[in-house]
Each structure stands twice: as C-alpha cells, then as structure tokens.
Design a protein around this motif. Structure first.
Motif, PDB file in Angstrom:
ATOM      1  N   GLY A   1     -59.264 -24.519  34.915  1.00  0.00           N
ATOM      2  CA  GLY A   1     -60.097 -25.275  33.944  1.00  0.00           C
ATOM      3  C   GLY A   1     -59.054 -26.087  33.300  1.00  0.00           C
ATOM      4  O   GLY A   1     -59.388 -27.404  33.133  1.00  0.00           O
ATOM      5  N   GLU A   2     -57.808 -25.849  32.931  1.00  0.00           N
ATOM      6  CA  GLU A   2     -56.875 -26.269  32.261  1.00  0.00           C
ATOM      7  C   GLU A   2     -56.395 -27.420  33.269  1.00  0.00           C
ATOM      8  O   GLU A   2     -56.071 -28.676  32.856  1.00  0.00           O
ATOM      9  N   LEU A   3     -55.978 -27.166  34.562  1.00  0.00           N
ATOM     10  CA  LEU A   3     -55.700 -28.068  35.593  1.00  0.00           C
ATOM     11  C   LEU A   3     -56.745 -29.104  35.721  1.00  0.00           C
ATOM     12  O   LEU A   3     -56.428 -30.526  35.808  1.00  0.00           O
ATOM     13  N   GLU A   4     -57.909 -28.875  35.811  1.00  0.00           N
ATOM     14  CA  GLU A   4     -59.017 -29.634  35.975  1.00  0.00           C
ATOM     15  C   GLU A   4     -59.070 -30.733  34.712  1.00  0.00           C
ATOM     16  O   GLU A   4     -59.119 -32.151  34.898  1.00  0.00           O
ATOM     17  N   ALA A   5     -58.965 -30.314  33.613  1.00  0.00           N
ATOM     18  CA  ALA A   5     -58.934 -31.220  32.292  1.00  0.00           C
ATOM     19  C   ALA A   5     -57.804 -32.044  32.380  1.00  0.00           C
ATOM     20  O   ALA A   5     -57.996 -33.420  32.156  1.00  0.00           O
ATOM     21  N   GLN A   6     -56.570 -31.605  32.797  1.00  0.00           N
ATOM     22  CA  GLN A   6     -55.379 -32.509  32.851  1.00  0.00           C
ATOM     23  C   GLN A   6     -55.654 -33.673  33.855  1.00  0.00           C
ATOM     24  O   GLN A   6     -55.267 -34.707  33.629  1.00  0.00           O
ATOM     25  N   GLN A   7     -56.145 -33.022  35.215  1.00  0.00           N
ATOM     26  CA  GLN A   7     -56.357 -34.124  36.251  1.00  0.00           C
ATOM     27  C   GLN A   7     -57.347 -35.083  35.775  1.00  0.00           C
ATOM     28  O   GLN A   7     -57.021 -36.452  36.160  1.00  0.00           O
TER      29      GLN A   7
END
Length: 155
Positions: free
Chosen positions: A35-41
């Motif tokens: 979820g964190e990675l998707e938000a940053q992406q």
C-alpha cells in the motif's frame, strides 16, 4: 560395511518444503508495504504527468509560433524542450530507483522475519533441509510441507 550404513544415514535425514509466496501474501505487513509503495508510485506518476503536460503545452506553443521565430529564439525554445524532455526521463529513472530502494527497505524486515520462522520450524522439527516449494526437481513422499507451521510461527 559403509555401504550398509549409507541407507541409514539417508533415511535419518528429514526434508521439508515451504511456499514462501503463500506465507508472504498472508502477512498484513506485506499488504501495508504494498500500500505504501502504491501510494508513492501514484505520487510519482502524478508528478510525471504534470511534467509531461507542461512539455506538451510548451511543444504546442513552439509548433504554433516557430514560423515567426528568428533562428536564435527558435534554437532557445528547442533547447528548452530538449532539456525538459531529459528532465522527465531523469525523473522517471530516479523515481524507479527510489521505488526499488523503498521496496527493499520495507520488505527486508519481513523477509528476515519469514526466514527466522523457517529456521525455527527447521530446528524444532529436526529437518536437514527445507526447500522452497517448486524449486526441487523431485520431492518424494517423505518430504513434508511445512508452510502452515511457518505461518503458525509468525502469528
């Protein structure tokens, strides 16, 4: 005499297999990290989109007015467009590297946790080897799947 003892040594060994992908998918920490990675992406994608929109806008302006520009102004605009394009390319590469680094930072503690649980199951169960499911060419009937035991250790 050695030939008679060899089958006993092999039969005393205990083998297990584990599916780390199944284990990882079930962990809430992995969902949180993803979820964190998707938000940053998403943030990176939005930044790149605005940069691309700016490039497109400036390119459209250049195309409309290039027939009336003198050679110096025309060269300046082309250089500006080229620099903006290169900036977009560099930003994209930087974003990819940052995402990869962030992924490693988030996933490394989880991978370590899973490895520790596998080691604990291996030691507690007296296993000689625990293989990743699907990595062995052949797994006989004496190989035990210890995925559920590792999952239990993580709870």
């Amino acid at each position: 005499m050695l030939m008679l003892l060899a089958p006993l040594a092999v039969s005393a060994q205990k083998f297990g297999k584990v599916n780390t992908q199944t284990i990882m998918q079930a962990l809430p920490e992995v969902s949180k990290a993803n979820g964190e990675l998707e938000a940053q992406q998403k943030v990176y994608e939005n930044d790149l989109k605005s940069m691309q929109d700016e490039l497109q806008r400036k390119n459209d302006e250049y195309e409309k007015g290039k027939s009336t520009m003198n050679a110096t102004v025309k060269q300046q605009k082309e250089t500006e467009l080229q620099n903006l394009y290169q900036k977009i390319q560099q930003t994209y590469q930087d974003n990819q590297q940052n995402l990869q680094k962030k992924s490693q930072e988030l996933m490394q503690p989880i991978v370590t946790k899973v490895r520790n649980a596998i080691n604990a199951v291996g030691q507690a169960g007296g296993y000689t080897y625990i293989f990743e499911d699907g990595a062995a060419v052949y797994a006989g009937p004496t190989v035990k799947d210890v995925t559920s035991e590792v999952q239990a250790k993580l709870k």
